[in-house]
Write an enzyme that holds these catalytic residues in place. Structure first.
Site, PDB file in Angstrom:
ATOM      1  N   LYS A  54     -76.183 -80.072 -59.594  1.00 44.56           N
ATOM      2  CA  LYS A  54     -77.467 -80.541 -59.062  1.00 44.56           C
ATOM      3  C   LYS A  54     -77.334 -80.823 -57.571  1.00 44.56           C
ATOM      4  CE  LYS A  54     -79.604 -82.489 -63.159  1.00 44.56           C
ATOM      5  NZ  LYS A  54     -79.630 -83.607 -64.075  1.00 44.56           N
ATOM      6  N   GLN A  98     -79.037 -89.822 -64.960  1.00 44.88           N
ATOM      7  CA  GLN A  98     -78.548 -88.880 -65.970  1.00 44.88           C
ATOM      8  C   GLN A  98     -78.456 -89.567 -67.336  1.00 44.88           C
ATOM      9  OE1 GLN A  98     -77.642 -85.567 -65.044  1.00 44.88           O
ATOM     10  NE2 GLN A  98     -77.638 -85.284 -67.250  1.00 44.88           N
ATOM     11  N   ASP A 121     -88.113 -86.793 -62.979  1.00 43.07           N
ATOM     12  CA  ASP A 121     -87.836 -86.337 -64.346  1.00 43.07           C
ATOM     13  C   ASP A 121     -89.082 -86.458 -65.230  1.00 43.07           C
ATOM     14  OD1 ASP A 121     -85.471 -85.197 -65.113  1.00 43.07           O
ATOM     15  OD2 ASP A 121     -84.392 -87.086 -65.337  1.00 43.07           O
TER      16      ASP A 121
END
Ligand code: NDP
Length: 288
Positions: A54, A98, A121
């Site tokens: 990422k 995460q 997200d």
């Protein structure tokens, strides 16, 4: 019939190119460089590789990348103070924590601490609510990637029968909301669904987000249907190396489906590309 293979890797590269152009144009117009912060608490080596990817792709698109790799024993208080500082940092436009988190941390509690305007997200209840009420929200990256792949082969989703197998907050539910917002007729299947095979046979659009290797076979699929395989499962192979497969038996299903995503190379690469697109969008909103 041999299904069209939907190339998620190529499509993701195209999305990343568009994001890079968007970054340059935001820099030129407002002097702002989008920034994405990734927070990893503990995590195995696979999670660390994922986070490194990422970071690399964020920088490749011309964005700023911030990462916090924290010890698995990090306290709730310490994690919350990092999130608060990222919420307040004008250089950070997107924050990703995460998942999964270690057991002593409540992921819902942590996600709710993220400023919804930086929740790239799309997991904050404010964004989830917006998605289900057709408002402006950040859409979870994997379902958003699936929708883009779907539209690349079928622009007319309205009125189609869609079946989503899986009802998780990160894939199944938001995928169903997206399809509903496109005016598909949507069914959500899960582990308690009866006659799953015949439910799936009704689908013009079938999304598998289960986590069971090659569960969906050719005789579950309506001839000509579009199949999006979100599953990522590692199975053993004779040479001991193992390999990644989806929730759909790709070779078998390809004989019946009209179009199908492979694993790897389907929704997977689109997930990071959509994360970067959401971060650019967050940066744009911050200056509008
Ligand atoms: P979850 O484990 O959170 O959810 C799985 C869902 O599948 C649940 O709703 C469960 O039902 C349902 N399910 C399980 N077994 C069956 C069954 N036998 N029949 C019907 N439904 C079943 O998984 P995620 O949604 O997080 O992920 C799903 C898959 O997608 C995984 O393989 C994951 O690795 C992959 N993934 C891929 C991403 C990408 O970037 N491409 C991103 C995220 C996930 P119930 O609710 O009743 O338990």
């Amino acid at each position: 019939m041999t299904a069209t293979r939907i190339d998620g890797k190529a499509f993701a590269e195209k999305v990343c190119d568009e994001v890079s152009e968007g970054v340059k144009s935001l820099q030129a117009s407002h002097g702002v460089t989008p920034g994405l912060a990734v927070v990893l608490v503990g995590g195995d080596s696979a999670s660390q590789v994922y986070v490194r990817n990422k970071v690399r792709q964020t920088e490749a698109c011309g964005m700023k990348s911030f990462h916090h790799i924290l010890d698995a024993t990090t306290s709730r208080g310490a994690l919350m103070s990092i999130i608060e500082s990222l919420n307040a940092d004008p250089e950070v436009h997107g924050i990703l924590v995460q998942l999964p988190l270690p057991d002593h941390l409540d992921s819902r509690d942590v996600i709710e601490a993220i400023d919804p305007a930086k929740d790239v997200d799309g997991f904050h209840t404010s964004n989830v609510g917006e998605l289900w009420t057709s408002g402006e929200s950040f859409i979870p990256c994997t379902p958003l990637g699936c929708l883009k792949l779907l539209k690349s082969v079928e622009p007319n989703i309205a009125g189609k029968n869609a079946v989503v197998i899986g009802r998780s907050n990160i894939v199944g539910r938001p995928m169903a909301a997206l399809l509903l917002n496109e005016s598909a007729t949507v069914a959500i299947a899960h582990s308690k669904t009866q006659n799953l095979q015949s439910v799936c046979r009704q689908a013009d659009i079938l999304v598998a987000a289960v986590g069971r290797p090659q569960m969906v076979k050719a005789d579950w699929i309506k001839p000509g249907a579009i199949v999006l395989d979100v599953g990522i499962n590692r199975i053993e192979t004779d040479d001991g190396k193992g390999k990644l497969v989806g929730d759909v038996d790709f070779d078998d299903a390809s004989k019946v489906a009209g179009a199908i995503t492979p694993v790897p190379g389907g929704p997977g690469p689109m997930t990071i590309a959509c994360l970067l697109a959401n971060t650019l969008e967050a940066a744009k909103r911050s200056v509008s």
